[in-house]
Scaffold this motif. Structure first.
Motif, PDB file in Angstrom:
ATOM      1  N   ALA A 243       0.821  -1.232   0.000  1.00 45.79           N
ATOM      2  CA  ALA A 243       0.000   0.000   0.000  1.00 45.79           C
ATOM      3  C   ALA A 243       0.845   1.268   0.000  1.00 45.79           C
ATOM      4  O   ALA A 243       0.447   2.268   0.579  1.00 45.79           O
ATOM      5  CB  ALA A 243      -0.943  -0.020   1.200  1.00 45.79           C
TER       6      ALA A 243
ATOM      7  N   ASP B 235       4.171  -5.080  -4.019  1.00 47.20           N
ATOM      8  CA  ASP B 235       4.832  -5.434  -2.765  1.00 47.20           C
ATOM      9  C   ASP B 235       6.354  -5.334  -2.848  1.00 47.20           C
ATOM     10  O   ASP B 235       7.075  -6.025  -2.132  1.00 47.20           O
ATOM     11  CB  ASP B 235       4.385  -6.819  -2.276  1.00 47.20           C
ATOM     12  CG  ASP B 235       4.381  -7.885  -3.371  1.00 47.20           C
ATOM     13  OD1 ASP B 235       4.566  -7.541  -4.556  1.00 47.20           O
ATOM     14  OD2 ASP B 235       4.213  -9.070  -3.037  1.00 47.20           O
TER      15      ASP B 235
ATOM     16  N   LEU C 255      12.681  12.017  -3.437  1.00 46.11           N
ATOM     17  CA  LEU C 255      12.561  13.105  -4.406  1.00 46.11           C
ATOM     18  C   LEU C 255      11.456  12.706  -5.387  1.00 46.11           C
ATOM     19  O   LEU C 255      11.515  11.627  -5.983  1.00 46.11           O
ATOM     20  CB  LEU C 255      13.886  13.300  -5.153  1.00 46.11           C
ATOM     21  CG  LEU C 255      13.903  14.445  -6.169  1.00 46.11           C
ATOM     22  CD1 LEU C 255      13.657  15.795  -5.497  1.00 46.11           C
ATOM     23  CD2 LEU C 255      15.239  14.486  -6.916  1.00 46.11           C
TER      24      LEU C 255
ATOM     25  N   ARG D  25       1.402  -5.287   5.192  1.00 44.75           N
ATOM     26  CA  ARG D  25       1.760  -5.746   6.544  1.00 44.75           C
ATOM     27  C   ARG D  25       2.184  -4.574   7.417  1.00 44.75           C
ATOM     28  O   ARG D  25       2.169  -4.666   8.639  1.00 44.75           O
ATOM     29  CB  ARG D  25       2.821  -6.821   6.495  1.00 44.75           C
ATOM     30  CG  ARG D  25       4.132  -6.376   5.935  1.00 44.75           C
ATOM     31  CD  ARG D  25       5.136  -7.528   5.953  1.00 44.75           C
ATOM     32  NE  ARG D  25       6.247  -7.213   5.085  1.00 44.75           N
ATOM     33  CZ  ARG D  25       6.833  -8.068   4.272  1.00 44.75           C
ATOM     34  NH1 ARG D  25       6.429  -9.318   4.203  1.00 44.75           N
ATOM     35  NH2 ARG D  25       7.854  -7.688   3.532  1.00 44.75           N
TER      36      ARG D  25
ATOM     37  N   VAL E  63       3.005  -3.999 -10.234  1.00 46.81           N
ATOM     38  CA  VAL E  63       3.257  -2.560 -10.401  1.00 46.81           C
ATOM     39  C   VAL E  63       4.399  -2.150  -9.467  1.00 46.81           C
ATOM     40  O   VAL E  63       4.672  -2.819  -8.473  1.00 46.81           O
ATOM     41  CB  VAL E  63       1.998  -1.705 -10.087  1.00 46.81           C
ATOM     42  CG1 VAL E  63       0.938  -1.851 -11.172  1.00 46.81           C
ATOM     43  CG2 VAL E  63       1.404  -2.056  -8.725  1.00 46.81           C
TER      44      VAL E  63
ATOM     45  N   PHE F  34      18.679   3.733  -7.422  1.00 49.71           N
ATOM     46  CA  PHE F  34      17.993   4.960  -6.984  1.00 49.71           C
ATOM     47  C   PHE F  34      18.765   6.225  -7.309  1.00 49.71           C
ATOM     48  O   PHE F  34      18.341   7.322  -6.959  1.00 49.71           O
ATOM     49  CB  PHE F  34      17.683   4.884  -5.481  1.00 49.71           C
ATOM     50  CG  PHE F  34      18.794   4.303  -4.636  1.00 49.71           C
ATOM     51  CD1 PHE F  34      19.832   5.092  -4.195  1.00 49.71           C
ATOM     52  CD2 PHE F  34      18.801   2.956  -4.307  1.00 49.71           C
ATOM     53  CE1 PHE F  34      20.865   4.566  -3.429  1.00 49.71           C
ATOM     54  CE2 PHE F  34      19.825   2.409  -3.533  1.00 49.71           C
ATOM     55  CZ  PHE F  34      20.860   3.220  -3.091  1.00 49.71           C
TER      56      PHE F  34
END
Ligand SMILES: Cc1cc2nc3c(=O)[nH]c(=O)nc-3n(C[C@H](O)[C@H](O)[C@H](O)COP(=O)(O)OP(=O)(O)OC[C@H]3O[C@@H](n4cnc5c(N)ncnc54)[C@H](O)[C@@H]3O)c2cc1C
Length: 407
Positions: free
Chosen positions: A12, A160, A47, A35, A283, A292
């Motif tokens: 989520a 997830d 960012l 969870r 997704v 990153f």
């Protein structure tokens, strides 16, 4: 008869909540589980480039981010040592970036999903995926301290993250894989004003960046090659500060401020996965992960949410077969991300740029259009394939030639 949801979304955060919210806004019956409980943090800086800001605006959620007092970022400055390229990252309508803490952003997104009538279960761990033959039909899991329950849906969406249980269960084809390339650590400083700037420092085998976030804090991150990951773990603070010694003026500003948190960090693998199959979809990081260093993950997750929901809507409405609609989702995702994926994974090696790129970068100082263009590439607004096209490179080089001739 047990209930069958239209969709169950596992996870989520920045991929899962928007996916659930957008499905629910189209009238679908959605269960969203995580969870974690919210607000809560996750290992990630935050960012959000202008395309992510534009998505928040489209969804009517940008005002909520602004209401948290998170400052706007209108300038990206890339300090290469001998010169700095300073440009505006935005596109016409969305000119700025923001750096909301994940405690703030993720909570806001979960709440927006709940407001859209998504059934949200926080503190709910999915233990396994339910199959009927080779088709996914649901999840098995439990709330905190609760008994295991089974929930069913027409589609189970794995949002997830990198260690996706959904992906593990469905074992999708994985492609363009690259190993972890960089290890990065970050912490938050007070008393380190950024004046609306995202600053990045590129040095041999080191990459650093800083930008403002909520509560008057500045997030400061440093990265080194993955080959040094294990060895540098013994003294993260020492290695972090040593990296910033290569950017002395910023190091001085850091010393004038106060570090308010411990260092957190990690290294991540790079991959794309087929994001759909019978009864399931992926997704966010579950379907596509990259280093990153270019901070693309949040707006990539937002894009996935929109593309995946559009495809599912078409199949639920009977406009397109599931495989057809979802392969369009995959194709569109891949087309949009692949040039950036290559750019990101090249940068993440922290090796010196190839000579042609060095020449191009050195030709840009003083050329505001070119510097804005470079900022927009890093912001995910302009594709690297467009910016580094032979025509554009030639244009920038000839403009630099003209300037040199005038002087
Ligand atoms: C060090 C670092 C810095 C980064 N900096 C940036 C940045 O500045 N900007 C940017 O855009 N991106 C950044 N990223 C990338 C960004 O963090 C990710 O792309 C993004 O978090 C992906 O979101 P997600 O929703 O797909 O997954 P996640 O944020 O990983 O969320 C997955 C959720 O799924 C839940 N979950 C997992 N398994 C289960 C289960 N079995 N049952 C129930 N729930 C489950 C987890 O609890 C979690 O809440 C960074 C990443 C790292 C590692």
């Amino acid at each position: 008869m047990a209930k069958t949801y239209d969709a169950i979304v596992v996870g989520a955060r920045v991929a899962g909540s928007p996916t659930a919210m957008l499905l629910a806004r189209k009238g679908y019956d959605v269960l969203l589980v995580d969870r974690a409980t919210f607000p809560s943090d996750t290992i990630s800086t935050h960012l959000v480039h202008p395309p992510g800001v534009a998505a928040l605006k489209r969804w009517g959620l940008l005002d909520r981010v602004l209401a948290t007092g998170c400052p706007a970022i209108d300038t990206y400055a890339f300090d290469f040592g001998p010169f700095t390229l300073s440009g505006a990252p935005g596109a016409e309508k969305t000119t700025v970036a923001y750096g909301p803490r994940r405690t703030v952003l993720d909570k806001l997104l979960v709440d927006a999903a709940a407001e859209a009538s998504v059934e949200v279960r926080e503190g709910f761990s999915v233990e396994s995926i339910v199959f009927e033959g080779d088709r996914v039909t649901g999840v098995r899991g439990h709330g905190k301290g609760g008994a295991t329950v089974t929930e069913r849906a027409r589609v189970v969406i794995g949002a997830d993250g990198r260690h996706s249980l959904v992906a593990h269960a469905v074992n999708p084809a994985q492609y363009d894989e690259k190993p972890p390339l960089l290890a990065g650590y970050y912490a938050y400083w007070s008393g380190l004003p950024m004046e609306g700037r995202f600053e990045t420092y590129v040095r041999p085998s080191r990459g650093m960046a800083a930008w403002p976030t909520n509560d008057g804090l500045t997030v400061v991150i440093a990265g080194w090659p993955y080959a040094e990951f294990e060895a540098n773990k013994t003294d993260i603070e020492g290695n972090f500060l040593k990296a910033y010694e290569l950017a002395p003026s910023f190091a001085q500003r850091m010393r004038a401020g106060t570090r308010e948190t411990r260092f957190v960090g990690t290294a991540v693998p790079n991959y794309l996965r087929k994001p759909f199959g019978r009864g399931w979809a992926l997704v966010g990081d579950a379907g596509y992960n990259k280093d990153f260093i270019t901070a693309q993950g949040i707006h990539d997750a937002f894009r996935d949410a929109e593309l995946c929901v559009a495809a599912l809507d078409e199949t639920f409405c009977g406009l397109r077969a599931f495989d057809d609609a979802m392969s369009r989702y995959q194709t569109s995702r891949d087309q949009q991300v692949l040039p950036m994926y290559e750019f990101t994974t090249e940068l993440a090696t922290l090796e010196p740029p190839p000579p042609e790129l060095q020449q191009l970068l050195a030709a840009m100082p003083g050329n505001q259009d070119a510097m804005d263009g470079f900022a927009r590439v890093n912001a995910g607004v302009t594709s690297p394939s467009e910016f580094f096209s032979p025509q554009n490179v030639e244009r920038i080089m000839s403009q630099a030639g003209a300037v040199t001739a005038v002087h």
